[in-house]
Design an enzyme around this catalytic site. Structure first.
Site, PDB file in Angstrom:
ATOM      1  N   ARG A 170      53.664 -35.748  56.433  1.00 28.81           N
ATOM      2  CA  ARG A 170      53.247 -37.071  55.945  1.00 28.81           C
ATOM      3  C   ARG A 170      51.745 -37.271  56.178  1.00 28.81           C
ATOM      4  O   ARG A 170      51.017 -37.689  55.277  1.00 28.81           O
ATOM      5  CB  ARG A 170      54.041 -38.160  56.661  1.00 28.81           C
ATOM      6  CG  ARG A 170      53.645 -39.573  56.241  1.00 28.81           C
ATOM      7  CD  ARG A 170      54.418 -40.621  57.004  1.00 28.81           C
ATOM      8  NE  ARG A 170      55.833 -40.633  56.627  1.00 28.81           N
ATOM      9  CZ  ARG A 170      56.818 -40.131  57.361  1.00 28.81           C
ATOM     10  NH1 ARG A 170      56.535 -39.556  58.507  1.00 28.81           N
ATOM     11  NH2 ARG A 170      58.065 -40.182  56.948  1.00 28.81           N
ATOM     12  N   SER A 189      58.674 -33.704  58.849  1.00 26.84           N
ATOM     13  CA  SER A 189      58.293 -34.966  58.213  1.00 26.84           C
ATOM     14  C   SER A 189      57.119 -35.614  58.927  1.00 26.84           C
ATOM     15  O   SER A 189      56.236 -36.206  58.295  1.00 26.84           O
ATOM     16  CB  SER A 189      59.489 -35.926  58.193  1.00 26.84           C
ATOM     17  OG  SER A 189      59.922 -36.222  59.511  1.00 26.84           O
ATOM     18  N   ASN A 193      48.719 -37.007  52.990  1.00 24.79           N
ATOM     19  CA  ASN A 193      47.835 -38.130  52.666  1.00 24.79           C
ATOM     20  C   ASN A 193      46.368 -37.771  52.851  1.00 24.79           C
ATOM     21  O   ASN A 193      45.528 -38.134  52.018  1.00 24.79           O
ATOM     22  CB  ASN A 193      48.198 -39.339  53.533  1.00 24.79           C
ATOM     23  CG  ASN A 193      49.401 -40.092  53.027  1.00 24.79           C
ATOM     24  OD1 ASN A 193      49.300 -40.946  52.163  1.00 24.79           O
ATOM     25  ND2 ASN A 193      50.568 -39.766  53.566  1.00 24.79           N
TER      26      ASN A 193
END
Length: 269
Positions: A203, A199, A207
């Site tokens: 993440r 995670s 993005n």
């Protein structure tokens, strides 16, 4: 540069292709030279920035750059104090500041126009096939950063609790020390340890990768004529302004999760 491609897919594919160097036979072990080179260069830029600030630091009236850095560092230290219960100045706050600066430098490469960068990188060895200028849009970079934080987390956990305490926590928390619960505890903790770097890395990667694709799609509008060029310029400027928030926010989130994981290593279930 878009005119040399037959269709938009080729244009985007070229800009999303790494300057890769396979190691040995097959493509499993491959080095993304562009990611490594840009990351290292930006690391030296970050070190040069710290040296520049330290060189001009005074004990009296601070310079403008010193005052700015002190504000940023005090802000980061306050964030660390709100999460980390130990001495923030011993390791965690300087590390958080370093992580923030390096990640935000890598994220900021997304502001460089891909076509203009391509005019330079096209002449580099292997650059004619593609050159990615944003290291954090490469999952290898974000995963390496996350694994480094993960290793620090485990190292701190062993340092604080000892090897025996760390192993005991793996098998006896959070559901209890009953031997029948050891497999369940161990499975629960393994899932937790595996999910953290996943995670943490995905993440940031997701993005930055999405931001890179949006920039490329906007630049493609310029190939349809004057109206498309004007629309691309306006929308590109708007997205770049909004992307400033994303670049800074993702660096901040990555830094905060780093602090959280290190604090969790000091805590017991």
């Amino acid at each position: 540069m878009a005119a040399q491609y037959q269709n938009p897919s080729e244009y985007i594919a070229h800009h999303l292709t790494f300057a890769a160097k396979p190691i040995g036979e097959g493509g499993f072990w491959t080095l993304n030279i562009d990611t490594l080179v840009v990351s290292v260069l930006l690391g030296f830029v970050g070190l040069g920035f710290f040296w520049w600030i330290a060189r001009g630091a005074t004990s009296g009236v601070p310079t403008k750059r010193q005052a700015f850095v002190e504000i940023v560092f005090d802000f980061i230290t306050d964030q660390v104090k709100g999460i980390f219960h130990g001495n923030p100045h011993a390791f965690v706050a300087p590390m958080a500041f370093t992580v923030f600066v390096w990640v935000i430098l890598m994220n900021s490469m997304d502001f460089l126009p891909a076509d203009y960068v391509g005019l330079i990188t096209h002449h580099l060895p292997g650059g004619e096939h593609g050159f990615r200028i944003v290291p954090t849009a490469d999952v290898n970079t974000t995963f390496a950063l996350a694994l480094t934080v993960w290793a620090l987390m485990i190292g701190f956990a062993i340092k604080v609790k000892g090897v025996g305490g760390f192993i005991h926590e793996l098998f006896c928390a959070p559901f209890g020390s009953n031997p029948f619960l050891w497999p369940l505890n161990f499975l629960f903790n393994i899932v937790e340890y595996v999910s953290k770097p996943l995670s943490h890395s995905l993440r940031l990667f997701g993005n930055m990768y999405a931001g890179e694709i949006i920039f490329l799609l906007l630049w493609l509008m310029a190939s349809v004529g004057l109206v498309g060029a004007l629309a691309a310029w306006v929308l590109g400027l708007g997205w770049a302004i909004f992307h400033i928030l994303i670049v800074a926010l993702q660096a901040y989130i990555f830094m905060m999760l780093t602090i959280v994981y290190i604090q969790m290593a000091h805590e017991g279930h």
